[in-house]
Write an enzyme that holds these catalytic residues in place. Structure first.
Site, short mmCIF file in Angstrom:
data_model
loop_
_atom_site.label_atom_id
_atom_site.label_comp_id
_atom_site.label_asym_id
_atom_site.label_seq_id
_atom_site.Cartn_x
_atom_site.Cartn_y
_atom_site.Cartn_z
N ASP A 76 -9.34 -24.44 -11.68
CA ASP A 76 -8.19 -24.48 -12.59
C ASP A 76 -7.71 -23.08 -13.00
OD1 ASP A 76 -10.39 -23.88 -14.06
OD2 ASP A 76 -9.97 -25.28 -15.71
N HIS A 287 -4.15 1.73 3.45
CA HIS A 287 -4.03 0.84 2.29
C HIS A 287 -5.41 0.35 1.86
CE1 HIS A 287 0.54 -0.15 2.76
NE2 HIS A 287 0.31 1.08 2.36
N ASP A 304 -3.32 6.62 -4.59
CA ASP A 304 -1.95 6.12 -4.33
C ASP A 304 -1.73 4.95 -5.27
OD1 ASP A 304 0.37 4.98 -3.40
OD2 ASP A 304 -0.22 4.98 -1.28
N ASP A 315 5.52 4.54 -7.17
CA ASP A 315 4.65 4.66 -6.00
C ASP A 315 4.41 6.16 -5.78
OD1 ASP A 315 3.24 4.20 -3.70
OD2 ASP A 315 4.98 3.66 -2.47
N HIS A 387 2.15 6.53 9.81
CA HIS A 387 3.02 5.63 9.04
C HIS A 387 4.38 6.28 8.81
CE1 HIS A 387 2.37 8.10 5.42
NE2 HIS A 387 1.08 8.08 5.68
N HIS A 391 10.35 4.79 2.18
CA HIS A 391 10.83 3.42 1.98
C HIS A 391 11.59 3.39 0.68
CE1 HIS A 391 7.53 2.77 -0.96
NE2 HIS A 391 6.71 3.32 -0.08
N HIS A 398 7.75 -1.71 -1.58
CA HIS A 398 8.53 -1.50 -0.35
C HIS A 398 9.80 -2.30 -0.56
CE1 HIS A 398 4.50 -0.66 1.89
NE2 HIS A 398 4.88 0.34 1.13
N GLU A 415 6.65 10.58 1.67
CA GLU A 415 5.20 10.51 1.64
C GLU A 415 4.52 10.76 2.97
OE1 GLU A 415 3.58 6.50 1.39
OE2 GLU A 415 5.58 5.70 1.02
N TYR A 419 -4.34 11.98 8.55
CA TYR A 419 -5.59 11.23 8.40
C TYR A 419 -6.44 11.46 9.65
CZ TYR A 419 -2.12 9.13 5.38
OH TYR A 419 -1.11 8.96 4.47
N ARG A 436 -2.49 12.47 1.62
CA ARG A 436 -1.11 11.95 1.50
C ARG A 436 -0.55 12.49 0.20
NH1 ARG A 436 -1.93 7.10 2.68
NH2 ARG A 436 -2.15 5.93 0.75
N GLU A 438 2.90 11.84 -2.13
CA GLU A 438 4.03 10.91 -2.21
C GLU A 438 4.78 11.07 -3.52
OE1 GLU A 438 2.87 6.74 -2.23
OE2 GLU A 438 4.90 6.17 -1.60
N1 GLY Z 1 1.52 2.50 -1.82
C1 GLY Z 1 1.98 2.04 -0.59
C2 GLY Z 1 2.89 3.00 0.03
O1 GLY Z 1 2.82 4.17 -0.25
O2 GLY Z 1 3.77 2.67 0.77
MN MN Z 2 4.99 4.42 -0.58
MN MN Z 3 2.08 4.77 -2.13
#
Ligand code: GLY
Ligand code: MN
Ligand code: MN
Length: 468
Positions: A76, A287, A304, A315, A387, A391, A398, A415, A419, A436, A438
């Protein structure tokens, strides 16, 4: 009396100033025991979004949106409720079991005429006692600025006029629910059964609703930017707090706790996505979210994160050395990513191709990796930067958009990352380094505005903030 006239003049002057600037900064809404927040999007905002969508609709059509269903976790217990962003954008309602029909033109129904009808759940004392207050149809009229509101179970008997329309578009992101048995709590199920019985021309295959909503949502209004800026400010505060508090005796989940404490302390309802706290080998998992590793095992931490405030999510990524100092190889990789990111941000200008920041950043990373001997050919850059660079950002992390050249009011991330997983085909001194960086960039006529500039990016600034 004179005092009164003076106040009225002052008020009119203030109104003129806010009209001149085309924005009202702080939207005050009625606060009661259903809603305590006073800085939500205004009913006028949601109404204007419905009107803009109506303008984009083809002649003689209507479009249907559903609220997100509640999702069962186990027994529940349910997952924390989160509204479908399109539905929230168009109505402001943050409850399940609702559906809105937006018509291109006003329709004559049996007891009223209107160009939109909302079906929603009624108030219910028993469930409100257990699970919290519901908005109810009466309050919804003023809160949502929708004049025609009916109980959700009325939909089946309601003559929606669909058979006289050229097309009815609908958003159907909930495939499973569409196949479920109809219940009064399951409007998308009801709708599915209804449309099977009633041969109307459904156009969901064209995914027009996605395209139209992307066109609208990709350009943020001042009201939306007010909330997005708040989400980003909270997120920068969390990154900075992490820099101040982190030690290499912590675990990833403890760094996550520092972040999410700052989010909650500042009133963010949710994280926009599960917080990524990837250290050492996990810094190379894009991720990563399990966040269980002790930092003492070494390496950099990729943090991140994004607070979600009244629907809008930030983000922002920062990469830190838990010891307080970047080593030689970490510095090399970090400086390269930072150089690529700065060039990418500079390329985020009105009229530029959406992918331009990525093209610029990728070229710099390729050249750098070649120089360090990590790759032998520029084409191999994707082995270590796998990547996209940008975005859209907004109600979804996203966010939706049409990827046309950048226009003022777009908010995008920039970003880039590198890696280098263990056993990569390069000098082992680089293994397990993941970096990374961003930031969230608003496109303006004056150029890119870095909305997340409040959190430092240079090695010198980060190390200074980390000094204990
Ligand atoms: N946090 C996911 C991305 O940077 O797209
Ligand atoms: Mn992002
Ligand atoms: Mn991110």
């Amino acid at each position: 009396m004179f005092h009164k006239i003076k106040s009225i003049i002052l008020l009119i002057a203030l109104l003129c100033i806010s009209i001149a600037y085309g924005q009202v900064d702080q939207v005050k809404i009625e606060s009661d025991s259903y809603e305590y927040d006073q800085d939500l999007l205004s009913p006028e905002f949601h109404q204007s979004r419905r009107n803009s969508l109506r303008k984009l609709l083809p002649e003689g059509s209507a479009i249907v949106f559903f609220s997100s269903p509640e999702r069962n976790r186990s027994n529940d217990v349910y997952y924390e409720y989160h509204q479908n962003p399109n539905f929230y954008y168009l109505t402001g309602l943050r409850e399940p079991n609702a559906m809105i029909v937006i018509y291109k033109d006003s329709q004559e129904f049996s007891t009223f005429s209107n160009n939109e009808v909302l079906f929603m759940q009624e108030r219910d004392a028993k469930t409100e006692l257990w699970n919290g207050r519901k908005l109810g149809m009466e309050r919804a009229k003023s809160r949502l600025k929708i004049t025609s509101i009916l109980p959700n179970y009325n939909f089946v008997d309601f003559n929606s006029k669909f058979d006289s329309l050229k097309a009815v578009y609908y958003e159907a992101p909930f495939e499973i629910e569409l196949k479920d048995t109809a219940t009064t709590n399951n409007l998308s199920g009801l709708y599915y059964h209804f449309t099977k019985k009633n041969p109307i021309q459904l156009k969901d295959k064209q995914r027009i609703e996605g395209l139209l909503m992307a066109q609208l949502r990709q350009v943020k209004t001042q009201e939306e930017l007010r909330l997005l800026r708040k989400a980003i400010d909270i997120t920068c505060e969390a990154q900075n707090q992490l820099m101040k508090e982190i030690t290499d005796t912590m675990t990833e989940f403890q760094t996550e706790a520092i972040i999410e404490y700052v989010f909650k302390k500042n009133g963010a309802e949710y994280t926009g996505f599960p917080s990524i706290q990837g250290s050492g080998e996990n810094s190379c998992i894009l991720h990563y979210t399990s966040n269980r590793r002790p930092l003492i095992r070494g390496g950099l931490l990729v943090s991140d994160i994004g607070a979600e405030y009244h629907g809008y999510t930030a983000d922002v990524t920062r990469t830190l050395p838990p010891t307080g100092k970047f080593n030689k190889e970490q510095t090399q990789i970090y400086e390269l990513v930072l150089k690529a990111q700065s060039a990418g941000i500079d390329a985020a200008i009105e009229g530029a191709n959406f992918w331009q920041p990525g093209i610029v950043a990728t070229e710099i990373i390729a050249e750098g990796l070649l120089k360090f001997g990590i790759i032998q050919h520029k084409n191999d850059v994707r082995k270590y930067f796998m990547h996209g660079t940008s975005h859209y950002l907004g109600l979804d992390v996203h966010d939706v958009g049409t990827y046309i050249p950048l226009v003022s009011g777009n908010v995008i991330t920039v970003e880039p990352g590198i890696y280098i997983a263990e056993d990569s085909d390069c000098d082992p001194k680089y293994w397990n380094i993941g970096v990374r960086i961003e930031d969230d960039i608003l496109i303006t006529p004056e150029g890119p505005e870095n909305l997340s500039a409040a959190s430092p990016r240079s090695i010198k600034e980060i190390e200074t903030l980390m000094e204990k």
